[in-house]
Design a protein around this motif. Structure first.
Motif, PDB file in Angstrom:
ATOM      1  N   VAL A 133       0.837  -1.209   0.000  1.00 22.97           N
ATOM      2  CA  VAL A 133       0.000   0.000   0.000  1.00 22.97           C
ATOM      3  C   VAL A 133       0.871   1.258   0.000  1.00 22.97           C
ATOM      4  CG1 VAL A 133      -1.752   1.293   1.297  1.00 22.97           C
ATOM      5  CG2 VAL A 133      -1.925  -1.209   1.105  1.00 22.97           C
ATOM      6  N   ARG A 134       1.979   1.231   0.748  1.00 22.05           N
ATOM      7  CA  ARG A 134       2.852   2.407   0.804  1.00 22.05           C
ATOM      8  C   ARG A 134       3.538   2.666  -0.541  1.00 22.05           C
ATOM      9  NH1 ARG A 134       4.373   4.614   5.660  1.00 22.05           N
ATOM     10  NH2 ARG A 134       6.520   4.810   4.977  1.00 22.05           N
ATOM     11  N   ASN A 135       3.522   1.674  -1.434  1.00 19.70           N
ATOM     12  CA  ASN A 135       4.029   1.888  -2.786  1.00 19.70           C
ATOM     13  C   ASN A 135       2.918   2.338  -3.732  1.00 19.70           C
ATOM     14  OD1 ASN A 135       6.942   1.273  -3.660  1.00 19.70           O
ATOM     15  ND2 ASN A 135       6.586  -0.306  -2.117  1.00 19.70           N
ATOM     16  N   GLY A 136       1.761   2.675  -3.203  1.00 18.84           N
ATOM     17  CA  GLY A 136       0.666   3.162  -4.038  1.00 18.84           C
ATOM     18  C   GLY A 136      -0.054   2.060  -4.797  1.00 18.84           C
ATOM     19  N   LEU A 137       0.124   0.812  -4.368  1.00 14.15           N
ATOM     20  CA  LEU A 137      -0.488  -0.320  -5.074  1.00 14.15           C
ATOM     21  C   LEU A 137      -1.683  -0.845  -4.278  1.00 14.15           C
ATOM     22  CD1 LEU A 137       2.951  -1.969  -5.787  1.00 14.15           C
ATOM     23  CD2 LEU A 137       1.490  -0.864  -7.489  1.00 14.15           C
ATOM     24  N   THR A 138      -2.529  -1.603  -4.954  1.00 11.28           N
ATOM     25  CA  THR A 138      -3.714  -2.172  -4.309  1.00 11.28           C
ATOM     26  C   THR A 138      -3.495  -3.656  -4.027  1.00 11.28           C
ATOM     27  OG1 THR A 138      -5.096  -0.628  -5.527  1.00 11.28           O
ATOM     28  CG2 THR A 138      -6.207  -2.552  -4.581  1.00 11.28           C
ATOM     29  N   PRO A 139      -3.519  -4.063  -2.762  1.00  9.04           N
ATOM     30  CA  PRO A 139      -3.413  -5.490  -2.488  1.00  9.04           C
ATOM     31  C   PRO A 139      -4.708  -6.201  -2.848  1.00  9.04           C
ATOM     32  CG  PRO A 139      -3.607  -4.257  -0.423  1.00  9.04           C
ATOM     33  CD  PRO A 139      -3.625  -3.255  -1.540  1.00  9.04           C
ATOM     34  N   VAL A 140      -4.592  -7.346  -3.491  1.00  6.22           N
ATOM     35  CA  VAL A 140      -5.748  -8.198  -3.763  1.00  6.22           C
ATOM     36  C   VAL A 140      -5.481  -9.483  -2.993  1.00  6.22           C
ATOM     37  CG1 VAL A 140      -6.980  -9.505  -5.542  1.00  6.22           C
ATOM     38  CG2 VAL A 140      -6.179  -7.177  -6.022  1.00  6.22           C
ATOM     39  N   PHE A 141      -6.369  -9.787  -2.032  1.00  4.07           N
ATOM     40  CA  PHE A 141      -6.065 -10.863  -1.095  1.00  4.07           C
ATOM     41  C   PHE A 141      -6.518 -12.218  -1.600  1.00  4.07           C
ATOM     42  CE2 PHE A 141      -6.099  -7.101   1.729  1.00  4.07           C
ATOM     43  CZ  PHE A 141      -4.782  -7.223   2.189  1.00  4.07           C
ATOM     44  N   CYS A 142      -5.552 -13.121  -1.639  1.00  7.47           N
ATOM     45  CA  CYS A 142      -5.796 -14.501  -2.041  1.00  7.47           C
ATOM     46  C   CYS A 142      -5.878 -15.339  -0.762  1.00  7.47           C
ATOM     47  CB  CYS A 142      -4.634 -14.981  -2.917  1.00  7.47           C
ATOM     48  SG  CYS A 142      -4.857 -16.647  -3.573  1.00  7.47           S
ATOM     49  N   ASP A 143      -6.676 -16.389  -0.792  1.00 10.43           N
ATOM     50  CA  ASP A 143      -6.799 -17.235   0.394  1.00 10.43           C
ATOM     51  C   ASP A 143      -5.547 -18.106   0.559  1.00 10.43           C
ATOM     52  OD1 ASP A 143      -7.991 -18.030   2.693  1.00 10.43           O
ATOM     53  OD2 ASP A 143      -9.812 -18.837   1.757  1.00 10.43           O
ATOM     54  N   ILE A 144      -5.467 -18.749   1.731  1.00  4.47           N
ATOM     55  CA  ILE A 144      -4.293 -19.586   2.010  1.00  4.47           C
ATOM     56  C   ILE A 144      -4.677 -21.058   1.983  1.00  4.47           C
ATOM     57  CG2 ILE A 144      -3.125 -17.811   3.360  1.00  4.47           C
ATOM     58  CD1 ILE A 144      -4.061 -19.312   5.929  1.00  4.47           C
ATOM     59  N   ASP A 145      -3.672 -21.907   1.920  1.00  3.89           N
ATOM     60  CA  ASP A 145      -3.881 -23.344   1.978  1.00  3.89           C
ATOM     61  C   ASP A 145      -4.165 -23.737   3.437  1.00  3.89           C
ATOM     62  OD1 ASP A 145      -3.177 -26.111   0.462  1.00  3.89           O
ATOM     63  OD2 ASP A 145      -2.501 -26.159   2.554  1.00  3.89           O
ATOM     64  N   PRO A 146      -5.176 -24.575   3.666  1.00  4.82           N
ATOM     65  CA  PRO A 146      -5.551 -24.896   5.056  1.00  4.82           C
ATOM     66  C   PRO A 146      -4.499 -25.719   5.807  1.00  4.82           C
ATOM     67  CG  PRO A 146      -6.862 -26.173   3.484  1.00  4.82           C
ATOM     68  CD  PRO A 146      -6.083 -25.174   2.681  1.00  4.82           C
ATOM     69  N   GLU A 147      -3.519 -26.280   5.093  1.00  7.54           N
ATOM     70  CA  GLU A 147      -2.523 -27.108   5.788  1.00  7.54           C
ATOM     71  C   GLU A 147      -1.145 -26.460   5.883  1.00  7.54           C
ATOM     72  OE1 GLU A 147      -3.060 -30.863   3.609  1.00  7.54           O
ATOM     73  OE2 GLU A 147      -3.908 -31.599   5.503  1.00  7.54           O
ATOM     74  N   THR A 148      -0.753 -25.718   4.836  1.00  4.28           N
ATOM     75  CA  THR A 148       0.592 -25.130   4.854  1.00  4.28           C
ATOM     76  C   THR A 148       0.560 -23.655   5.267  1.00  4.28           C
ATOM     77  OG1 THR A 148       0.513 -24.374   2.561  1.00  4.28           O
ATOM     78  CG2 THR A 148       1.291 -26.622   2.939  1.00  4.28           C
ATOM     79  N   TYR A 149      -0.629 -23.055   5.270  1.00  2.00           N
ATOM     80  CA  TYR A 149      -0.855 -21.650   5.648  1.00  2.00           C
ATOM     81  C   TYR A 149      -0.181 -20.649   4.698  1.00  2.00           C
ATOM     82  CZ  TYR A 149      -1.870 -24.231   9.977  1.00  2.00           C
ATOM     83  OH  TYR A 149      -2.324 -25.147  10.887  1.00  2.00           O
ATOM     84  N   THR A 150       0.383 -21.144   3.603  1.00  2.00           N
ATOM     85  CA  THR A 150       0.939 -20.240   2.590  1.00  2.00           C
ATOM     86  C   THR A 150      -0.139 -20.008   1.517  1.00  2.00           C
ATOM     87  OG1 THR A 150       1.871 -22.096   1.361  1.00  2.00           O
ATOM     88  CG2 THR A 150       3.314 -21.022   2.966  1.00  2.00           C
ATOM     89  N   ILE A 151       0.122 -19.095   0.594  1.00  6.08           N
ATOM     90  CA  ILE A 151      -0.875 -18.734  -0.411  1.00  6.08           C
ATOM     91  C   ILE A 151      -1.373 -19.990  -1.147  1.00  6.08           C
ATOM     92  CG2 ILE A 151       0.755 -18.335  -2.331  1.00  6.08           C
ATOM     93  CD1 ILE A 151      -0.888 -15.740  -2.937  1.00  6.08           C
ATOM     94  N   ASP A 152      -2.668 -20.067  -1.379  1.00 12.92           N
ATOM     95  CA  ASP A 152      -3.249 -21.188  -2.121  1.00 12.92           C
ATOM     96  C   ASP A 152      -3.043 -20.918  -3.613  1.00 12.92           C
ATOM     97  OD1 ASP A 152      -4.794 -23.084  -3.396  1.00 12.92           O
ATOM     98  OD2 ASP A 152      -6.374 -23.041  -1.874  1.00 12.92           O
ATOM     99  N   ALA A 153      -2.023 -21.545  -4.181  1.00 11.91           N
ATOM    100  CA  ALA A 153      -1.620 -21.227  -5.550  1.00 11.91           C
ATOM    101  C   ALA A 153      -2.750 -21.491  -6.552  1.00 11.91           C
ATOM    102  CB  ALA A 153      -0.365 -22.013  -5.928  1.00 11.91           C
ATOM    103  N   ASP A 154      -3.652 -22.420  -6.221  1.00 13.87           N
ATOM    104  CA  ASP A 154      -4.759 -22.726  -7.132  1.00 13.87           C
ATOM    105  C   ASP A 154      -5.810 -21.617  -7.168  1.00 13.87           C
ATOM    106  OD1 ASP A 154      -3.607 -25.154  -7.794  1.00 13.87           O
ATOM    107  OD2 ASP A 154      -4.552 -26.178  -6.097  1.00 13.87           O
ATOM    108  N   LYS A 155      -5.734 -20.688  -6.248  1.00 13.70           N
ATOM    109  CA  LYS A 155      -6.727 -19.599  -6.219  1.00 13.70           C
ATOM    110  C   LYS A 155      -6.175 -18.277  -6.759  1.00 13.70           C
ATOM    111  CE  LYS A 155      -9.475 -21.608  -2.515  1.00 13.70           C
ATOM    112  NZ  LYS A 155      -9.609 -21.692  -1.062  1.00 13.70           N
ATOM    113  N   ILE A 156      -4.933 -18.291  -7.223  1.00 18.00           N
ATOM    114  CA  ILE A 156      -4.319 -17.037  -7.687  1.00 18.00           C
ATOM    115  C   ILE A 156      -4.919 -16.581  -9.020  1.00 18.00           C
ATOM    116  CG2 ILE A 156      -2.180 -15.960  -8.512  1.00 18.00           C
ATOM    117  CD1 ILE A 156      -0.653 -17.659  -6.450  1.00 18.00           C
ATOM    118  N   GLU A 157      -5.003 -17.532  -9.961  1.00 15.12           N
ATOM    119  CA  GLU A 157      -5.371 -17.154 -11.336  1.00 15.12           C
ATOM    120  C   GLU A 157      -6.712 -16.421 -11.412  1.00 15.12           C
ATOM    121  OE1 GLU A 157      -4.154 -20.602 -13.717  1.00 15.12           O
ATOM    122  OE2 GLU A 157      -4.273 -19.243 -15.454  1.00 15.12           O
ATOM    123  N   ALA A 158      -7.652 -16.845 -10.604  1.00 17.25           N
ATOM    124  CA  ALA A 158      -8.992 -16.231 -10.628  1.00 17.25           C
ATOM    125  C   ALA A 158      -8.959 -14.764 -10.194  1.00 17.25           C
ATOM    126  CB  ALA A 158      -9.930 -17.023  -9.721  1.00 17.25           C
TER     127      ALA A 158
END
Ligand SMILES: *Cc1c(COP(=O)(O)O)cnc(C)c1O
Length: 367
Positions: A92-117
């Protein structure tokens, strides 16, 4: 009253070792601005992290802000809300808009299968987080990035020294940010670094880190001041000598927790992404009230009554922060919300006594 047990305790070299390391600063009087300790630490870290390029910064947050700025991103950036304030703020401080992707329920990292949408005409980058010393699904993320011509900058603040199938985590994506804050596995009191794949980025990053000053009369970048000083670098040089021992000690604590808490109904432990060699930085536990009959708050309170302070880390989601909640809807990332409402990060540091681990586990199972 016993000393309170905090979620973490900074590792420190022997007092004499640090004093020995800073002694020659009283001869040189060179205290900051890319001194010899700064340069030695940079070179040592390039070797330790097995990366082609690395630049040191005053702290991890300024490193991340600078990396984002260096790629001249525009519009929207895909990231996750289940992280420390820094990740979202840097976008945000770089003037950009974050678009929040959900996380994987087991690894807690970004759910890569939900990025493309979530990709739109305006998307310019993906900024995932290698959370809790775990590693994202870097291959899937890379494929998406290549398909849509997006930059990938990893927040690797938690991932110092981790590897995926033997490859240092700093090699993934276009760049990665490491934090060397006092609470992290490796620290320089405050500090951080950017590792990056293309050497050309060094010039740009350097300008952003040092006011854009190129020489006595040329200033060609609207840079900030994010230089690591010699006292920070000296702490890093000392801590780096002990890093293997530090990680081994953490491993023993981590495995003791794992032993006592795994396989219990209603207690969910983080699953490491396949091929990950972690640094044992954190021990997050998700408490599911439906199965346990008690919840995270009760465990937190039971521990606090014994002067042991776990952390609700990461709660709330960054998208629910007071400064963001008008703009974002955290119900769009239901897994992240579910985990954030139930997670507790248990105390974990090199010299935590095994008996305390046992006590914490028994309270977690019976608060
Ligand atoms: C610690 C941390 C940062 C920021 O690092 P600082 O060195 O404290 O500025 C960024 N992201 C995450 C996930 C962190 O945990």
């Amino acid at each position: 009253m016993k000393e309170p047990i905090q979620v973490t305790r900074s590792s420190m070299p022997a007092y004499e070792e640090y004093i020995e390391e800073i002694r020659d600063l009283w001869d040189s009087h060179w205290l900051t601005n890319m001194g010899s300790k700064h340069n030695r630490l940079r070179d040592d870290l390039i070797r330790y992290l097995k990366v082609p390029n690395l630049m040191l910064f005053a702290n991890g947050h300024l490193a991340l802000e600078s990396a984002i700025s260096a790629f001249k991103l525009t519009g929207e950036v895909i990231t996750t809300p289940f992280t420390f304030a820094s990740t979202t703020h840097a976008i945000v401080r770089n003037g950009l808009t974050p678009v929040f992707c959900d996380i994987d329920p087991e690894t807690y990292t970004i759910d890569a299968d939900k990025i493309e949408a979530l990709i739109t005409e305006r998307t310019s980058a993906i900024i995932p987080v290698h959370l809790y010393g775990n590693i994202c699904e870097v291959d899937k993320i890379q494929k998406i990035a290549e398909k849509y011509k997006l930059k990938v900058i990893y927040d690797a603040a938690h991932a110092f020294g981790t590897t995926l199938n033997g490859i240092g985590v700093g090699n993934f994506g276009d760049a990665a940010m490491f934090s060397f804050h006092a609470t992290k596995v490796f620290h320089t009191i405050e500090g951080g670094a950017i590792t990056f794949s293309k050497e050309e980025l060094a010039h740009k990053l350097y300008g952003l880190m040092n006011f854009g000053i190129r020489n006595q009369i040329v200033v060609n970048e609207i840079g900030s001041n994010a230089k690591m000083n010699e006292f920070q670098a000296a702490m890093g040089l000392c801590n780096l000598k002990h890093i293997e021992e530090e990680i081994q000690k953490r491993k023993r604590i981590y495995e003791r927790y794992y032993d006592r808490l795994s396989g219990r109904k209603g207690i969910r432990l983080m699953k490491l992404t396949e091929g990950t060699k972690t640094n044992y930085g954190y021990f997050p536990v998700v408490f599911e009230e439906k199965e346990l009959g008690y919840n995270r708050e009760q465990v937190y309170e039971a521990l606090a009554r014994e002067n042991i302070y776990a952390r609700k880390y990461f709660y709330p989601l960054t998208s629910d922060f007071e400064c963001y909640r008008e703009r974002f809807d955290s119900s769009l990332t239901p897994v992240a919300r579910y985990i954030a409402e139930r997670v507790l990060t248990l105390p974990l540091y090199a010299d935590l006594e095994p008996e305390l681990v046992d006590r914490i586990c028994s309270l977690a199972l019976n608060p």
